[in-house]
Design a protein around this motif. Structure first.
Motif, short mmCIF file in Angstrom:
data_model
loop_
_atom_site.label_atom_id
_atom_site.label_comp_id
_atom_site.label_asym_id
_atom_site.label_seq_id
_atom_site.Cartn_x
_atom_site.Cartn_y
_atom_site.Cartn_z
N ALA A 99 -9.31 17.15 1.24
CA ALA A 99 -9.38 16.06 0.27
C ALA A 99 -8.80 14.77 0.82
N LEU A 100 -7.86 14.88 1.78
CA LEU A 100 -7.12 13.69 2.21
C LEU A 100 -6.54 13.93 3.60
N LEU A 101 -6.48 12.86 4.37
CA LEU A 101 -5.74 12.85 5.63
C LEU A 101 -4.56 11.90 5.44
N THR A 102 -3.35 12.40 5.63
CA THR A 102 -2.18 11.54 5.55
C THR A 102 -1.56 11.41 6.93
N VAL A 103 -1.00 10.24 7.21
CA VAL A 103 -0.36 9.98 8.50
C VAL A 103 1.00 9.36 8.25
N ASP A 104 2.03 10.00 8.79
CA ASP A 104 3.37 9.42 8.85
C ASP A 104 3.50 8.86 10.27
N ALA A 109 6.49 3.95 8.12
CA ALA A 109 5.24 3.66 7.42
C ALA A 109 4.43 4.94 7.26
N GLU A 110 3.73 5.05 6.14
CA GLU A 110 2.86 6.18 5.87
C GLU A 110 1.53 5.68 5.32
N GLY A 111 0.49 6.47 5.48
CA GLY A 111 -0.81 6.09 4.96
C GLY A 111 -1.60 7.31 4.54
N ALA A 112 -2.52 7.11 3.58
CA ALA A 112 -3.42 8.17 3.13
C ALA A 112 -4.84 7.66 3.30
#
Length: 199
Positions: A99-104, A109-112
């Motif tokens: 459903a989602l790729l998240t990156v720390d 900083a973090e992103g979805a």
């Protein structure tokens, strides 16, 4: 049951009790059986799926550059499906998808992101621009530009995660099961570029 001559027990020496004794000795106790609900079965199947972890590649590949975007790309895994016949004979479908790729990004900083956006430079949409470079302790202490380094990190720990969503149905609409996350962490060095005057 227990055998005893004390009232409340069974006197095995009394011939009148033979039918009771025979029934106790030859009858196997039935353990209580608690059937799993379809949701419990579906969750067990979902947890058993071989859920893929991201396999991130970076651009620039070896070292990021401060002030320029870093791109992360990873394959978007295929959905996983399973059909299960329930004890009552009904057919249940279980489905898992990313459903989602998240990156720390390792610098706070973090992103979805949509998994489909994690493609290679220059088309990719999973990007981040680092402000501070990473350095060894010796460089930080001895080099004239060591003051520009991150105070502790020799590389940023970049954690990419797939958020897998599960659902199931038994001849009706899909029912959400929840999510499971699969992650991988990669060390990513970031440098800076200085212009030098040429004579």
């Amino acid at each position: 049951h227990y055998w005893s001559t004390i009232p409340g027990g069974i006197d095995t020496w009394e011939p009148a009790n033979d039918p009771i004794v025979i029934a106790v000795v030859t009858t196997t106790p039935v353990c209580p059986f608690i059937a799993e609900t379809p949701a419990e079965i579906a969750w067990r199947i979902f947890r058993a799926f071989p859920l893929a972890v991201p396999d991130p590649s970076f651009e620039p590949p070896d070292n990021g550059i401060t002030g320029l975007p870093t791109y992360v790309a990873t394959a978007d895994p295929s959905d996983i499906t399973h059909i299960e016949v329930l004890p009552d004979g009904r057919t249940m479908e279980v489905w898992a998808s990313v459903a989602l790729l998240t990156v720390d990004w390792g610098d706070g900083a973090e992103g979805a992101f949509e998994p489909s956006r994690a493609v290679e430079y220059p088309s990719g949409g999973v990007t981040h621009t680092y402000v501070t470079k990473t350095c060894t302790a010796a460089y930080r202490e001895n080099h004239p530009f060591g003051r520009n380094c991150h105070p502790t990190l020799e590389a940023y720990p970049v954690t990419a995660s797939f958020v897998w969503a599960g659902r199931y149905r038994v001849g009706g609409p899909w029912i959400d099961l929840g999510t499971l996350t699969r992650s991988v962490t990669v060390a990513y060095d970031v440098d800076e570029v200085h212009g030098v005057l040429q004579p």
